[in-house]
Design a protein around this motif. Structure first.
Motif, PDB file in Angstrom:
ATOM      1  N   ARG A  92      23.599  -1.277  35.151  1.00 21.25           N
ATOM      2  CA  ARG A  92      23.650   0.162  35.445  1.00 21.25           C
ATOM      3  C   ARG A  92      24.881   0.809  34.837  1.00 21.25           C
ATOM      4  O   ARG A  92      24.827   1.942  34.362  1.00 21.25           O
ATOM      5  N   VAL A  93      25.987   0.074  34.881  1.00 16.59           N
ATOM      6  CA  VAL A  93      27.202   0.602  34.244  1.00 16.59           C
ATOM      7  C   VAL A  93      26.932   0.798  32.749  1.00 16.59           C
ATOM      8  O   VAL A  93      27.299   1.827  32.156  1.00 16.59           O
ATOM      9  N   ALA A  94      26.237  -0.178  32.158  1.00 12.22           N
ATOM     10  CA  ALA A  94      25.924  -0.069  30.732  1.00 12.22           C
ATOM     11  C   ALA A  94      25.008   1.129  30.479  1.00 12.22           C
ATOM     12  O   ALA A  94      25.186   1.863  29.499  1.00 12.22           O
ATOM     13  N   VAL A  95      24.040   1.333  31.373  1.00 14.42           N
ATOM     14  CA  VAL A  95      23.158   2.492  31.226  1.00 14.42           C
ATOM     15  C   VAL A  95      23.976   3.785  31.339  1.00 14.42           C
ATOM     16  O   VAL A  95      23.802   4.721  30.555  1.00 14.42           O
ATOM     17  N   ALA A  96      24.904   3.787  32.308  1.00 14.94           N
ATOM     18  CA  ALA A  96      25.743   4.978  32.470  1.00 14.94           C
ATOM     19  C   ALA A  96      26.518   5.256  31.187  1.00 14.94           C
ATOM     20  O   ALA A  96      26.605   6.399  30.724  1.00 14.94           O
ATOM     21  N   ARG A  97      27.072   4.203  30.587  1.00 13.75           N
ATOM     22  CA  ARG A  97      27.827   4.408  29.354  1.00 13.75           C
ATOM     23  C   ARG A  97      26.925   4.957  28.253  1.00 13.75           C
ATOM     24  O   ARG A  97      27.311   5.839  27.488  1.00 13.75           O
ATOM     25  N   ALA A  98      25.697   4.437  28.186  1.00 14.62           N
ATOM     26  CA  ALA A  98      24.793   4.872  27.131  1.00 14.62           C
ATOM     27  C   ALA A  98      24.359   6.317  27.325  1.00 14.62           C
ATOM     28  O   ALA A  98      24.185   7.052  26.359  1.00 14.62           O
ATOM     29  N   VAL A  99      24.219   6.724  28.571  1.00 14.14           N
ATOM     30  CA  VAL A  99      23.624   8.030  28.868  1.00 14.14           C
ATOM     31  C   VAL A  99      24.662   9.142  28.939  1.00 14.14           C
ATOM     32  O   VAL A  99      24.385  10.286  28.598  1.00 14.14           O
ATOM     33  N   VAL A 100      25.872   8.796  29.361  1.00  9.26           N
ATOM     34  CA  VAL A 100      26.845   9.823  29.757  1.00  9.26           C
ATOM     35  C   VAL A 100      27.202  10.770  28.616  1.00  9.26           C
ATOM     36  O   VAL A 100      27.530  11.930  28.843  1.00  9.26           O
ATOM     37  N   GLY A 101      27.097  10.298  27.396  1.00 13.23           N
ATOM     38  CA  GLY A 101      27.462  11.166  26.277  1.00 13.23           C
ATOM     39  C   GLY A 101      26.316  12.028  25.786  1.00 13.23           C
ATOM     40  O   GLY A 101      26.444  12.692  24.754  1.00 13.23           O
ATOM     41  N   GLU A 102      25.209  12.059  26.525  1.00 11.05           N
ATOM     42  CA  GLU A 102      24.034  12.849  26.159  1.00 11.05           C
ATOM     43  C   GLU A 102      23.615  12.620  24.712  1.00 11.05           C
ATOM     44  O   GLU A 102      23.563  13.554  23.908  1.00 11.05           O
ATOM     45  N   PRO A 103      23.283  11.364  24.382  1.00  2.00           N
ATOM     46  CA  PRO A 103      22.911  11.056  23.005  1.00  2.00           C
ATOM     47  C   PRO A 103      21.486  11.502  22.697  1.00  2.00           C
ATOM     48  O   PRO A 103      20.720  11.818  23.612  1.00  2.00           O
ATOM     49  N   ALA A 104      21.151  11.486  21.415  1.00  5.65           N
ATOM     50  CA  ALA A 104      19.798  11.831  21.007  1.00  5.65           C
ATOM     51  C   ALA A 104      18.819  10.786  21.508  1.00  5.65           C
ATOM     52  O   ALA A 104      17.685  11.112  21.858  1.00  5.65           O
ATOM     53  N   LEU A 105      19.247   9.529  21.519  1.00  2.00           N
ATOM     54  CA  LEU A 105      18.389   8.504  22.084  1.00  2.00           C
ATOM     55  C   LEU A 105      19.225   7.345  22.618  1.00  2.00           C
ATOM     56  O   LEU A 105      20.356   7.123  22.181  1.00  2.00           O
ATOM     57  N   VAL A 106      18.612   6.652  23.615  1.00  2.00           N
ATOM     58  CA  VAL A 106      19.237   5.467  24.171  1.00  2.00           C
ATOM     59  C   VAL A 106      18.339   4.281  23.854  1.00  2.00           C
ATOM     60  O   VAL A 106      17.135   4.327  24.105  1.00  2.00           O
ATOM     61  N   LEU A 107      18.925   3.246  23.252  1.00  2.00           N
ATOM     62  CA  LEU A 107      18.170   2.055  22.888  1.00  2.00           C
ATOM     63  C   LEU A 107      18.548   0.945  23.855  1.00  2.00           C
ATOM     64  O   LEU A 107      19.733   0.622  23.997  1.00  2.00           O
ATOM     65  N   ALA A 108      17.532   0.396  24.521  1.00  2.00           N
ATOM     66  CA  ALA A 108      17.807  -0.656  25.497  1.00  2.00           C
ATOM     67  C   ALA A 108      17.035  -1.901  25.092  1.00  2.00           C
ATOM     68  O   ALA A 108      15.808  -1.904  25.083  1.00  2.00           O
ATOM     69  N   ASP A 109      17.769  -2.947  24.733  1.00  2.00           N
ATOM     70  CA  ASP A 109      17.132  -4.168  24.243  1.00  2.00           C
ATOM     71  C   ASP A 109      17.056  -5.195  25.367  1.00  2.00           C
ATOM     72  O   ASP A 109      18.043  -5.849  25.682  1.00  2.00           O
ATOM     73  N   GLU A 110      15.906  -5.336  25.965  1.00  2.00           N
ATOM     74  CA  GLU A 110      15.672  -6.263  27.069  1.00  2.00           C
ATOM     75  C   GLU A 110      16.794  -6.215  28.089  1.00  2.00           C
ATOM     76  O   GLU A 110      17.399  -7.241  28.409  1.00  2.00           O
ATOM     77  N   PRO A 111      17.106  -5.030  28.616  1.00  2.00           N
ATOM     78  CA  PRO A 111      18.231  -4.915  29.550  1.00  2.00           C
ATOM     79  C   PRO A 111      17.972  -5.641  30.863  1.00  2.00           C
ATOM     80  O   PRO A 111      18.905  -5.882  31.626  1.00  2.00           O
ATOM     81  N   THR A 112      16.694  -6.000  31.111  1.00  2.00           N
ATOM     82  CA  THR A 112      16.380  -6.640  32.386  1.00  2.00           C
ATOM     83  C   THR A 112      16.193  -8.140  32.246  1.00  2.00           C
ATOM     84  O   THR A 112      15.880  -8.816  33.221  1.00  2.00           O
ATOM     85  N   ALA A 113      16.414  -8.656  31.041  1.00  2.00           N
ATOM     86  CA  ALA A 113      16.079 -10.062  30.800  1.00  2.00           C
ATOM     87  C   ALA A 113      16.848 -11.007  31.708  1.00  2.00           C
ATOM     88  O   ALA A 113      16.343 -12.064  32.069  1.00  2.00           O
ATOM     89  N   ASN A 114      18.076 -10.628  32.069  1.00  5.20           N
ATOM     90  CA  ASN A 114      18.863 -11.530  32.903  1.00  5.20           C
ATOM     91  C   ASN A 114      18.830 -11.142  34.379  1.00  5.20           C
ATOM     92  O   ASN A 114      19.648 -11.615  35.155  1.00  5.20           O
ATOM     93  N   LEU A 115      17.886 -10.260  34.745  1.00  4.38           N
ATOM     94  CA  LEU A 115      17.867  -9.782  36.132  1.00  4.38           C
ATOM     95  C   LEU A 115      16.647 -10.333  36.859  1.00  4.38           C
ATOM     96  O   LEU A 115      15.610 -10.622  36.248  1.00  4.38           O
ATOM     97  N   ASP A 116      16.770 -10.437  38.190  1.00  2.98           N
ATOM     98  CA  ASP A 116      15.595 -10.819  38.976  1.00  2.98           C
ATOM     99  C   ASP A 116      14.624  -9.641  38.987  1.00  2.98           C
ATOM    100  O   ASP A 116      14.967  -8.535  38.584  1.00  2.98           O
ATOM    101  N   SER A 117      13.407  -9.876  39.462  1.00  6.03           N
ATOM    102  CA  SER A 117      12.392  -8.840  39.280  1.00  6.03           C
ATOM    103  C   SER A 117      12.724  -7.580  40.069  1.00  6.03           C
ATOM    104  O   SER A 117      12.505  -6.467  39.587  1.00  6.03           O
ATOM    105  N   ALA A 118      13.284  -7.716  41.264  1.00 13.64           N
ATOM    106  CA  ALA A 118      13.630  -6.518  42.040  1.00 13.64           C
ATOM    107  C   ALA A 118      14.652  -5.676  41.288  1.00 13.64           C
ATOM    108  O   ALA A 118      14.492  -4.451  41.160  1.00 13.64           O
ATOM    109  N   SER A 119      15.687  -6.334  40.754  1.00 10.08           N
ATOM    110  CA  SER A 119      16.712  -5.590  40.023  1.00 10.08           C
ATOM    111  C   SER A 119      16.136  -5.008  38.748  1.00 10.08           C
ATOM    112  O   SER A 119      16.527  -3.912  38.318  1.00 10.08           O
ATOM    113  N   SER A 120      15.189  -5.715  38.137  1.00 12.55           N
ATOM    114  CA  SER A 120      14.576  -5.215  36.906  1.00 12.55           C
ATOM    115  C   SER A 120      13.837  -3.913  37.183  1.00 12.55           C
ATOM    116  O   SER A 120      14.008  -2.922  36.472  1.00 12.55           O
ATOM    117  N   ILE A 121      13.036  -3.950  38.238  1.00 12.40           N
ATOM    118  CA  ILE A 121      12.275  -2.749  38.589  1.00 12.40           C
ATOM    119  C   ILE A 121      13.235  -1.617  38.926  1.00 12.40           C
ATOM    120  O   ILE A 121      13.054  -0.472  38.505  1.00 12.40           O
TER     121      ILE A 121
END
Ligand SMILES: Nc1ncnc2c1ncn2[C@@H]1O[C@H](COP(=O)(O)OP(=O)(O)OP(=O)(O)O)[C@@H](O)[C@H]1O
Ligand SMILES: [Mg+2]
Lengths: 419, 238
Positions: free
Chosen positions: B156-185
């Motif tokens: 989530r911190v990484a998502v915050a960093r990606a989003v906070v600057g209001e970029p044209a696009l955010v690219l997320a490469d398997e951000p949930t790969a290391n998370l359990d399913s609840a955290s992924s959802i």
């Protein structure tokens, strides 16, 4: 772009592998300690060598008739055959701010006999009151006392005493060619025996009261060969000689004022040699340190390559990354310097004021013809302390440069996908 | 749709070929795509299908072997690395699978890093990050180092960093790969909400079937080529 985040990252990275950082800091501190202390000790040796080379007999500065040296012709007294106002010259020499004391001297040569034993001798006529301000020859007599003015007394070296088989109180015959062509000879009583530690002096030198030697050599009281002077900081002597050259009116060419640097060029060369030795030492120690720090930084930056890749992917400039690595290395250097200085300072003060004596280990030795005691007396090597500090920072920064540049060239995409 | 269509990123017949022991591997083949601002795109495909490579191309992290990429209207192939870095800093947010955060920086310092590099004043950075942290459920964790955060919190911190600057696009490469399913959802929910509330453009690579089901636009890659590109109406509230 602001440099501050890179400072922050570099500084905090320092604390990540504490043990590794501490070892590097210790290595730099030890490097600093060894260079400064060795240089301080070496400076101490050089100072001692100069002090002994000039302080035992010659003094740091001498005034002669211009024609006296190099042959030490006994006719060439200051002021020529008529002599000079010795007291006035001594006052003039002593007036120089760098000079602490001055004493007149007469030199002669001849023979000393006792019973069947005879030996050649160099005679030095001295003023018993003034001489101790210039030379240390009479400081530590192995027996007896200095010769007294107005008496026929003689102080001989320990080796000469052995050759002649004399002790204080013995009556010896002194023979010396006089300036009128006759052969002066008289009976003298041995007042004492000196030990300089320098074989030549101990074997051939004998000190007589200046008036007695003048009488023996048929020299008027105004005729002396030399005014020797003490300059407490030997490196002030050349400037003092230049000043006295004009102050004494030596510009007409009759007088020569020479500092020990003119009289003993080998001592100057030795001092210069030790200077270059210090640079070699500095280069070796910090050259080794470069590889130590570079190794640390290479390991550290390799471990963090994913972080550098991330920063580059986000759009950070490579020079920011270089900066963060260099900052970390410089911080290592700064802490190394603080620790090094904190250890070096007290040891310097201690060994300056109370130097450990190693003569039980190695005995006395001579260097460039000057006696040196094997004590760990250190001088304060201020300039080397500063130069070593700069060298330490340069080492740290230089050693970090290659790892830093590698860190900044990490390929972000491949590194982040673990390739 | 009445809103104006602005292209966030576009590719034209883009290829990426890697030399692999002397054999050429077409990691991305002849992909032409257009992603609008405000879209939420899921990039799906089996391992080795070229998801990461395509994301790197879309984000200006790698240069294409052939073809062209426009980010926010700027063509990348002609740019020097310095210019591409600048473009990434200002127009693109990244969330990676791992190594997302600097361990020596706090959550807040990590999240504000891109803003800091852009020269945004400290007050503004702090305000924006705190607001966002609150919104995505990690308010109060600003001063924690990443090692003191759970995997989901770190992402989530990484998502915050990606989003906070209001970029044209955010690219997320398997951000949930290391998370359990609840955290992924939960992370997916966070991104969906940000997409809906703030209009952030997301391109999200995954091979997690459950996450694909929630996509509004699903692009399937096979062997580096686009196999299908399907749009669905919003699944919000479904
Ligand atoms: N730097 C590289 N050098 C050589 N080959 C590469 C490189 N990057 C990717 N490839 C190859 O390109 C192809 C696509 O790789 P990519 O990582 O894009 O797939 P992916 O869909 O992200 O896979 P995964 O789901 O495992 O992450 C693979 O065959 C891979 O081996
Ligand atoms: Mg991948």
């Amino acid at each position: 772009m602001a440099a501050r985040p890179w400072w922050r990252i570099g500084w905090r990275n320092l604390g990540r592998n504490r043990r590794r950082s501490l070892i590097t800091i210790a290595a730099l501190a030890v490097g600093y300690f060894s260079v400064v202390l060795l240089v301080g000790w070496w400076d101490g040796v050089v100072v001692e060598m100069i002090n002994n080379g000039t302080g035992i007999l010659s003094g740091q500065l001498q005034v002669h008739s211009a024609a006296y040296l190099p042959d030490r012709n006994v006719y060439e007294t200051i002021g020529g055959p008529d002599g000079t106002d010795v007291t006035a010259i001594i006052a003039g020499v002593t007036a120089d701010p760098a000079v602490e004391g001055a004493a007149p001297r007469v030199y002669g040569g001849g023979l000393v006999s006792f019973g069947n034993a005879t030996t050649a001798a160099a005679f030095l006529g001295i003023d018993p009151e003034l001489e101790p301000r210039v030379s240390r020859l009479m400081d530590a007599l192995s027996s007896g006392r200095p010769p007294a003015r107005g008496t026929n007394e003689i102080l001989v070296g320990v080796e000469m005493a052995r050759i002649l088989g004399v002790e204080p109180g013995a009556e010896v015959v002194v023979v010396a060619p006089a300036v009128d062509g006759s052969l002066g000879n008289d009976l003298f009583v041995v007042s004492g025996v000196f030990t300089s530690g320098l074989a030549d002096l101990d074997r051939t030198f004998a000190l007589l009261p200046i008036d007695a030697l003048q009488a023996l050599m048929v020299l008027d009281p105004g005729r002396v060969h030399e005014i020797a002077a003490a300059v407490p900081d030997p490196w002030d002597a050349p400037a003092a000689a230049t000043r006295l050259h004009s102050a004494l009116g030596a510009t007409d060419g009759a007088l020569a004022v020479e500092s020990w640097t003119d009289l003993r060029p080998e001592l100057v060369e030795y001092a210069q040699l030790s200077q270059s030795f210090q640079w070699v030492l500095l280069v070796i120690v910090f050259g080794m340190a470069i590889f130590g720090v570079a190794n640390t930084m290479l390991m550290a930056t390799f471990e963090r390559r994913h972080e550098f890749a991330l920063l580059l992917a986000l759009g950070a400039a490579p020079r920011g990354i270089v900066w963060s690595v260099v900052v970390e290395a410089i911080a290592l250097g700064a802490i190394g310097l603080l620790v090094g200085a904190a250890v070096t300072g007290p040891v310097l003060v201690w060994w300056h004021n109370a130097p450990p004596d190693l003569s039980w280990l190695v005995g006395d030795f001579t260097m460039a013809g000057a006696l040196v005691r094997p004590v760990l007396r250190v001088e304060y090597p201020w300039s080397m302390a500063v130069q070593s500090a700069l060298a330490l920072f340069a080492t740290a920064a230089l050693a970090a440069l290659y790892p830093a540049m590698r860190a900044a060239r990490v390929p972000p995409a491949d590194t982040l996908s673990g390739r | 749709m009445s809103e104006q269509r602005v292209v966030a990123v576009r590719t034209d017949r883009v290829w990426k070929v890697f030399e692999h022991d002397g054999i050429a591997v077409d990691a991305v083949r002849d992909v032409s795509l257009e992603i609008q601002r405000g879209e939420f795109v899921v990039l799906a495909g089996p391992s080795g299908s070229g998801k990461t490579t395509l994301l790197n191309l879309l984000g200006g992290l790698t240069a294409p072997t052939r073809g062209a990429v426009w980010i926010d209207g700027q063509e990348l192939t002609a740019m020097k690395e310095r210019q591409r870095a600048r473009l990434r800093l200002e127009r693109v947010g990244f969330v990676f699978q791992a190594y997302n955060l600097l361990p020596v920086l706090t959550a807040l310092e990590n999240a504000e890093f891109s803003l800091l590099l852009r020269g945004v004043p400290a007050e503004e950075r702090k305000r924006k990050v705190q607001e966002l942290f609150q919104r995505i459920g990690i308010g109060g964790l600003e001063d924690r180092r990443p090692s003191k955060l759970s995997g989901g919190q770190q992402q989530r911190v990484a998502v915050a960093r990606a989003v906070v600057g209001e970029p044209a696009l955010v690219l997320a490469d398997e951000p949930t790969a290391n998370l359990d399913s609840a955290s992924s959802i939960a992370l997916l929910d966070v991104m969906t909400t940000l997409n809906e509330d703030l209009g952030t453009t997301f391109v999200f690579a995954t091979h997690d079937q459950r996450l694909m089901e929630r996509a509004r636009r699903l692009i399937r890659l096979v062997d580096g080529a686009v196999e299908s590109d399907t749009r669905r109406p919003s699944t919000k509230g479904a």
